[in-house]
Scaffold this motif. Structure first.
Motif, PDB file in Angstrom:
ATOM      1  N   ASP A  97      56.102 -18.043 -22.586  1.00 29.14           N
ATOM      2  CA  ASP A  97      57.185 -18.822 -21.995  1.00 29.14           C
ATOM      3  C   ASP A  97      58.510 -18.298 -22.526  1.00 29.14           C
ATOM      4  O   ASP A  97      58.832 -18.492 -23.688  1.00 29.14           O
ATOM      5  CB  ASP A  97      57.028 -20.306 -22.341  1.00 29.14           C
ATOM      6  N   THR A  98      59.281 -17.648 -21.688  1.00 31.26           N
ATOM      7  CA  THR A  98      60.540 -17.083 -22.135  1.00 31.26           C
ATOM      8  C   THR A  98      61.619 -18.131 -22.317  1.00 31.26           C
ATOM      9  O   THR A  98      62.613 -17.878 -22.976  1.00 31.26           O
ATOM     10  CB  THR A  98      61.031 -16.015 -21.132  1.00 31.26           C
ATOM     11  N   ALA A  99      61.443 -19.326 -21.770  1.00 27.32           N
ATOM     12  CA  ALA A  99      62.454 -20.375 -21.904  1.00 27.32           C
ATOM     13  C   ALA A  99      62.491 -20.937 -23.317  1.00 27.32           C
ATOM     14  O   ALA A  99      63.519 -21.399 -23.773  1.00 27.32           O
ATOM     15  CB  ALA A  99      62.180 -21.505 -20.917  1.00 27.32           C
ATOM     16  N   ALA A 100      61.380 -20.923 -24.015  1.00 27.19           N
ATOM     17  CA  ALA A 100      61.322 -21.448 -25.376  1.00 27.19           C
ATOM     18  C   ALA A 100      60.616 -20.425 -26.254  1.00 27.19           C
ATOM     19  O   ALA A 100      59.406 -20.318 -26.224  1.00 27.19           O
ATOM     20  CB  ALA A 100      60.581 -22.784 -25.404  1.00 27.19           C
ATOM     21  N   PRO A 101      61.376 -19.628 -27.032  1.00 26.90           N
ATOM     22  CA  PRO A 101      60.765 -18.601 -27.845  1.00 26.90           C
ATOM     23  C   PRO A 101      59.701 -19.186 -28.767  1.00 26.90           C
ATOM     24  O   PRO A 101      59.889 -20.249 -29.340  1.00 26.90           O
ATOM     25  CB  PRO A 101      61.931 -18.035 -28.663  1.00 26.90           C
ATOM     26  N   GLN A 102      58.609 -18.473 -28.898  1.00 25.72           N
ATOM     27  CA  GLN A 102      57.518 -18.907 -29.755  1.00 25.72           C
ATOM     28  C   GLN A 102      57.419 -17.969 -30.944  1.00 25.72           C
ATOM     29  O   GLN A 102      57.714 -16.792 -30.835  1.00 25.72           O
ATOM     30  CB  GLN A 102      56.191 -18.899 -28.976  1.00 25.72           C
ATOM     31  N   ALA A 103      56.975 -18.469 -32.048  1.00 25.08           N
ATOM     32  CA  ALA A 103      56.774 -17.655 -33.240  1.00 25.08           C
ATOM     33  C   ALA A 103      55.597 -18.229 -33.996  1.00 25.08           C
ATOM     34  O   ALA A 103      55.007 -19.223 -33.596  1.00 25.08           O
ATOM     35  CB  ALA A 103      58.027 -17.686 -34.085  1.00 25.08           C
ATOM     36  N   ALA A 104      55.261 -17.592 -35.087  1.00 22.30           N
ATOM     37  CA  ALA A 104      54.129 -18.043 -35.881  1.00 22.30           C
ATOM     38  C   ALA A 104      54.394 -19.451 -36.411  1.00 22.30           C
ATOM     39  O   ALA A 104      55.438 -19.723 -36.984  1.00 22.30           O
ATOM     40  CB  ALA A 104      53.887 -17.082 -37.033  1.00 22.30           C
ATOM     41  N   ALA A 105      53.441 -20.330 -36.196  1.00 23.41           N
ATOM     42  CA  ALA A 105      53.515 -21.664 -36.772  1.00 23.41           C
ATOM     43  C   ALA A 105      53.087 -21.549 -38.233  1.00 23.41           C
ATOM     44  O   ALA A 105      52.435 -20.589 -38.623  1.00 23.41           O
ATOM     45  CB  ALA A 105      52.603 -22.614 -36.001  1.00 23.41           C
ATOM     46  N   LYS A 106      53.452 -22.513 -39.025  1.00 20.76           N
ATOM     47  CA  LYS A 106      53.118 -22.500 -40.445  1.00 20.76           C
ATOM     48  C   LYS A 106      52.135 -23.613 -40.748  1.00 20.76           C
ATOM     49  O   LYS A 106      52.389 -24.766 -40.438  1.00 20.76           O
ATOM     50  CB  LYS A 106      54.381 -22.702 -41.290  1.00 20.76           C
ATOM     51  N   VAL A 107      51.015 -23.256 -41.346  1.00 18.51           N
ATOM     52  CA  VAL A 107      50.023 -24.237 -41.747  1.00 18.51           C
ATOM     53  C   VAL A 107      50.209 -24.500 -43.234  1.00 18.51           C
ATOM     54  O   VAL A 107      50.182 -23.580 -44.046  1.00 18.51           O
ATOM     55  CB  VAL A 107      48.587 -23.744 -41.467  1.00 18.51           C
ATOM     56  N   ASP A 108      50.389 -25.763 -43.583  1.00 16.16           N
ATOM     57  CA  ASP A 108      50.640 -26.180 -44.964  1.00 16.16           C
ATOM     58  C   ASP A 108      49.474 -27.071 -45.413  1.00 16.16           C
ATOM     59  O   ASP A 108      49.258 -28.141 -44.855  1.00 16.16           O
ATOM     60  CB  ASP A 108      51.964 -26.938 -45.010  1.00 16.16           C
ATOM     61  N   ARG A 109      48.741 -26.616 -46.421  1.00 14.53           N
ATOM     62  CA  ARG A 109      47.615 -27.389 -46.955  1.00 14.53           C
ATOM     63  C   ARG A 109      47.946 -28.028 -48.308  1.00 14.53           C
ATOM     64  O   ARG A 109      47.065 -28.552 -48.979  1.00 14.53           O
ATOM     65  CB  ARG A 109      46.384 -26.495 -47.062  1.00 14.53           C
ATOM     66  N   SER A 110      49.203 -27.997 -48.693  1.00 18.28           N
ATOM     67  CA  SER A 110      49.591 -28.510 -50.011  1.00 18.28           C
ATOM     68  C   SER A 110      49.483 -30.031 -50.122  1.00 18.28           C
ATOM     69  O   SER A 110      49.508 -30.572 -51.222  1.00 18.28           O
ATOM     70  CB  SER A 110      51.014 -28.056 -50.367  1.00 18.28           C
ATOM     71  N   HIS A 111      49.356 -30.743 -49.002  1.00 20.49           N
ATOM     72  CA  HIS A 111      49.231 -32.210 -49.019  1.00 20.49           C
ATOM     73  C   HIS A 111      47.787 -32.653 -48.764  1.00 20.49           C
ATOM     74  O   HIS A 111      47.528 -33.844 -48.551  1.00 20.49           O
ATOM     75  CB  HIS A 111      50.151 -32.832 -47.964  1.00 20.49           C
ATOM     76  N   LYS A 112      46.856 -31.700 -48.769  1.00 25.61           N
ATOM     77  CA  LYS A 112      45.458 -32.004 -48.463  1.00 25.61           C
ATOM     78  C   LYS A 112      44.933 -33.115 -49.374  1.00 25.61           C
ATOM     79  O   LYS A 112      45.141 -33.098 -50.576  1.00 25.61           O
ATOM     80  CB  LYS A 112      44.598 -30.749 -48.624  1.00 25.61           C
ATOM     81  N   GLY A 113      44.271 -34.097 -48.751  1.00 20.21           N
ATOM     82  CA  GLY A 113      43.697 -35.209 -49.487  1.00 20.21           C
ATOM     83  C   GLY A 113      44.607 -36.417 -49.640  1.00 20.21           C
ATOM     84  O   GLY A 113      44.151 -37.481 -50.052  1.00 20.21           O
ATOM     85  N   GLU A 114      45.889 -36.264 -49.292  1.00 23.25           N
ATOM     86  CA  GLU A 114      46.806 -37.401 -49.389  1.00 23.25           C
ATOM     87  C   GLU A 114      46.485 -38.413 -48.296  1.00 23.25           C
ATOM     88  O   GLU A 114      46.105 -38.051 -47.187  1.00 23.25           O
ATOM     89  CB  GLU A 114      48.262 -36.938 -49.239  1.00 23.25           C
ATOM     90  N   ALA A 115      46.653 -39.684 -48.631  1.00 22.70           N
ATOM     91  CA  ALA A 115      46.413 -40.757 -47.658  1.00 22.70           C
ATOM     92  C   ALA A 115      47.513 -40.761 -46.603  1.00 22.70           C
ATOM     93  O   ALA A 115      48.662 -40.417 -46.881  1.00 22.70           O
ATOM     94  CB  ALA A 115      46.372 -42.107 -48.365  1.00 22.70           C
ATOM     95  N   MET A 116      47.132 -41.144 -45.386  1.00 25.08           N
ATOM     96  CA  MET A 116      48.129 -41.249 -44.319  1.00 25.08           C
ATOM     97  C   MET A 116      49.156 -42.317 -44.681  1.00 25.08           C
ATOM     98  O   MET A 116      48.831 -43.300 -45.339  1.00 25.08           O
ATOM     99  CB  MET A 116      47.472 -41.545 -42.971  1.00 25.08           C
ATOM    100  N   PRO A 117      50.423 -42.124 -44.272  1.00 25.09           N
ATOM    101  CA  PRO A 117      51.451 -43.112 -44.593  1.00 25.09           C
ATOM    102  C   PRO A 117      51.202 -44.432 -43.852  1.00 25.09           C
ATOM    103  O   PRO A 117      50.546 -44.459 -42.818  1.00 25.09           O
ATOM    104  CB  PRO A 117      52.747 -42.453 -44.126  1.00 25.09           C
TER     105      PRO A 117
END
Length: 197
Positions: A45-65
């Protein structure tokens, strides 16, 4: 005083979070912040440039707010109401170009996985009345117009838009993705599978 604080927080999100004009990576985290590039968003989609998303696992195991937000009918709900199967929580806004770009893929994911996964798109719009018309106009029929008029998620969690967080069936965080991606694709399915395994 509370409306003024909400307005200031909302403006900071508008200025510092999602920038429609930016050609830089979609909400890519700053270098050296501990996130790891893990998934590549589609580049069709040229209207909205795409790039690599970032996966962050540093909060793994934390309870949902425990933040309260509104369902499509305006009733107060919390993420705890969705325990029992994994929940994919997408924080977005109608004014955020990468958010808008990924919404059809979230809609497709919600249709495909409705029996085994909650797909919750929680709007961070300061004008909650815009959310349902937005979904209706774009025929996103598998998404509910969840709204967070107090912007508790984005401000309380200190995240940019879009941010998507996966919780397992017990309500524990698995990972979070900053930036837009194809949620109906194979890479997203592999990531979502982590909540089941």
């Amino acid at each position: 005083m509370r409306p003024v604080i909400a307005l200031l927080l909302g403006l900071s999100l508008f200025v510092g979070a999602c920038d429609k004009r930016a050609a830089a990576p979609e909400q890519a985290a700053a270098e050296g912040d501990g996130t790891v590039p893990d998934v590549t968003a589609p580049a069709n989609d040229t209207a909205a440039p795409q790039a690599a998303a970032k996966v962050d696992r540093s909060h793994k195991g934390e309870a949902m707010p425990a933040y309260a937000f509104q369902d499509g009918a305006g009733k107060a709900v919390t993420l705890a109401d969705f325990r029992g199967k994994p929940a994919l929580v997408n924080l977005w806004a109608t004014w955020c170009a990468p958010c808008v770009h990924e919404m059809p893929t979230l809609d497709a994911l919600a249709a495909r996985e409705k029996a085994s996964l909650h797909v919750l798109t929680v709007s961070q719009d300061m004008e909650p009345a815009k959310v349902q018309p937005f979904l209706t106009e774009r025929k996103l029929t598998n998404l509910i117009a969840y709204r967070d008029p107090d912007l508790q998620f984005s401000t309380g969690m200190g995240v940019s838009l879009p941010t998507t967080i996966l919780y397992d069936a017990a309500g524990k965080e698995v990972w979070r993705v900053t930036g837009g991606m194809d949620w109906a694709g194979a890479e997203a399915a592999k990531l979502i599978g982590e909540a089941r395994g």
